[in-house]
Design an enzyme around this catalytic site. Sequence first.
Site, PDB file in Angstrom:
ATOM      1  CD  GLU A 111      -2.890  -1.516   0.475  1.00 50.87           C
ATOM      2  OE1 GLU A 111      -2.490  -1.172  -0.367  1.00 50.87           O
ATOM      3  OE2 GLU A 111      -2.308  -2.787  -0.203  1.00 50.87           O
TER       4      GLU A 111
ATOM      5  CG  HIS B   6      -0.951   0.686  -4.682  1.00 52.02           C
ATOM      6  ND1 HIS B   6      -0.751   0.749  -5.703  1.00 52.02           N
ATOM      7  CD2 HIS B   6      -0.850  -0.400  -4.132  1.00 52.02           C
ATOM      8  CE1 HIS B   6      -1.417  -0.420  -6.261  1.00 52.02           C
ATOM      9  NE2 HIS B   6      -2.049  -0.820  -4.830  1.00 52.02           N
TER      10      HIS B   6
END
Length: 875
Positions: free
Chosen positions: A299, A302
Amino acid sequence: MSSQSQAQAKFREDYQAPRFRIETVDLSFRLEATATRVTNRMQLQRLAAGPLELDGEQLQLESVAIDGRELDASQYEVSPSKLVIADVPEHCELTIVTQINPSTNTALEGLYLAADSFCTQCEAEGFRRITYYLDRPDVLAIFTTTIHAPQQYPYLLSNGDKVDAGSDSDGWHWVTWHDPHPKPAYLFALVAGDFDRLEDTFITRSGRQVSLELYVDRGNSSRGTYAMESLQRAMRWDEERFELEYDLDTYMIVAVDFFNMGAMENKGLNVFNSRYVLADQATATDTDFVNIEAVIGHEYFHNWTGNRITCRDWFQLSLKEGLTVFRDQEFSSDLGSRAIHRIQAIRTIRGRQFAEDASPMAHPIRPDKVVEMNNFYTVTVYDKGAEVIRMLHTLLGEAGFQQGMKLYVERHDGQAVTCEDFIAAMEDANDYDLQQFRRWYSQAGTPEVVARLNYSKTNKTATLKLTQSTPATPGQKHKQPMVIPIRLSAYSKAGRKLALQSNDACTGSESEGYLYTLTSETADLVFTDVLEEPIFAMLEDFSAPVRFDYPQTSAELTVLMAAADSEVTRWEASQKLFTQYILTAVRKNTDIALDLQTVAALQEFLAADIDPALQALVLQPPELEELAEHFDVAIPLEALDRARRQLIQQIAASLAPQFERLVDNYRARQPRYTIASDAIAERALVNLAHYYLALHEPRQFGPWVIEHFERADNMTVQNSALNSLIQLNLEGREDCCQKFSQQWRETPLALDKWFAAEASSPQPDTVERVTALLAHPGFSLQNPNRVYALIASFSRNMLQFHRADGAGYALVADVIQRLNTSNPQVAARLITPFLSWRRFDSDRQQQMKQHLEILSKLPQLARDLDEKISNSLAA
Ligand code: B3K
Ligand code: ZN
């Protein structure tokens, strides 16, 4: 195919640029459980002629105004999925007020209230359940968000930086957030609730101080420290390996119990399923810790590959997901054992991705046609997508790959782009032609390479005849040859590495191995001056996501197992050896008898000074799902299982004395729990030893497993012993399950391990046990984690899901039916094993198909299920 799902299909080639730009959006929320009011003020700029068509679902519209003047109902049209305004000026301020009901939002998409917190999930198309909007990833706006809520929700969070806060006259309070980075709506997030907060800081390499904040349910902060440390490691790693730095003053992560997936990379405010945050030695296994680090990293990564550079449309999902999985795999591999991580990734592809490629839902990593986007967050888009990136890395090398990344970021920072843009950047930065390589983005299915060796003693040449083909998949009959990088090396019979000379088709060297890139349908790879018949290690490190057919004898494989430089190659050799034993027994309908040479090789492998984590992996044959992939149709489930069990029995018997010494030694030492990688590795092998011993001699060693269970000071051991007890149905099983469920009755994530253990058991009464557990007070169909632990684990249990009497099918179909309206996303995940009904015997085919037909006629069939069922029945 049903007309309903056909009508809703979207095609990649139909892409059209948006008609309007949204420059800024000001959102104001008044959070109430059953009636939340959302005021949405947007600055719009027209880009092309035509009406403004905003997406919106399950919204109650209160008012629409343009530049402060309220429109009357004749000036717009509202349908269940759109708000259309025909007459909109070049530039204007559009204000829309809607109401939503978070308390009844059990689908967990959009804004929902669960376990006393408000939470959002917008990717892929959830924002349209919050307000009317251009809910598509290529519309990037600057968001300002104000949240008003009662005091019972002390934390009011959204993206970016907190810029203002205050109290309302009615006793409520409010906070305003501003995110300076333009972003698509799918990255919007809002969380309101009461949490414990862990805080730390990170100084970026350019000196920016970032405040790191982790929000967890009250009383759980000590279980968040590993996630926090993982975040810091990820931030440092991305600076060192990719030269990418964080760009806001705050990075927040909220852990919630109700979440459909693993986690979500919302800008500056990640929302995580609590299972990828909360961990301590008592409640989480070593695998959980590893997964937490990977998902936290994923995450975080990202932020650049996904957020700053996002997707133009959802067909491009692998642009961000394949690349980010590659990045998180590299992160884990740089920090831990590269070989072990690689082996796990290979198993995912061979066990699950190959099955998807062979199913009616087969799609390229960049799909061409989608009905429900949520159905395309797949092992193909993610994991095969990462393999495609890995092949680029193999072809270009680390330096070339990083050059390509630099150019990609330079060109496209702040944009919504396509997979094509990514490949073009790689191509331009390296002056390398990737024309044919692009087929990996457009062709579905698993390519197969057949290799045959011809060694000529007289000429001292070794010729590898290579042929590639890719089977037809739905909608793609004829396939073109792919670019297939094949890493290889060669060994002598004595296990000595051989230097290879070829007509410069191969690059590399004896020490680092060779690389040959197959691009045509057939090719002869000729090696000269080969003094003895070589033993080839082919497709080393799984250098391409393909099936590789290359016959080798047990003798050759045991040489590779013992002597190959690469740990992955050694593991590969063992898997191939085991697979050959099993497939031969099944095809010839004979019993397995390990030959002496194999037994000796296994014993030596266990005795040698090798990473115990690798030993544990090498000494286990492939799972049933992977073995099943060797059959296109009429998968002989029972025969495969029988042969696999026989093989395991014999491995266990051959290694029993060594395992006994190993366990003795461990018991004498009783090492204290640490999360260091050597301790993790030792636990993996000791746990396997207990399992194999109890399987070999339950009376003698069953009590050892119980003792292992009782003395455990950590979940890794406790969980492994529990699984052994259940899978082998050992005496004392019920007692231990009772203890386990009592001990963890208040800790759902730990209780899930028991649900999963029962559901994955090969024992013949598994269906009945799972059915009984549906009524357990700790189980709930509303919580996706419980459903995944009990039902998804069961549906992946090939042997018992496909039980001949059909009871497994009935159980899962019933749950799917119950989830159809409450949580379609979860329902659609459970249906996967039904889709491949054509691959089983006719009895099973009929039963599975019948369930699909019944489900297809459900009133209000969710789009998610409709798409999968229609594809499956049509294929
Ligand atoms: N991007 C999210 C997945 C969203 C899934 C929506 N159904 C998590 C991730 O891949 O990082
Ligand atoms: Zn992702």
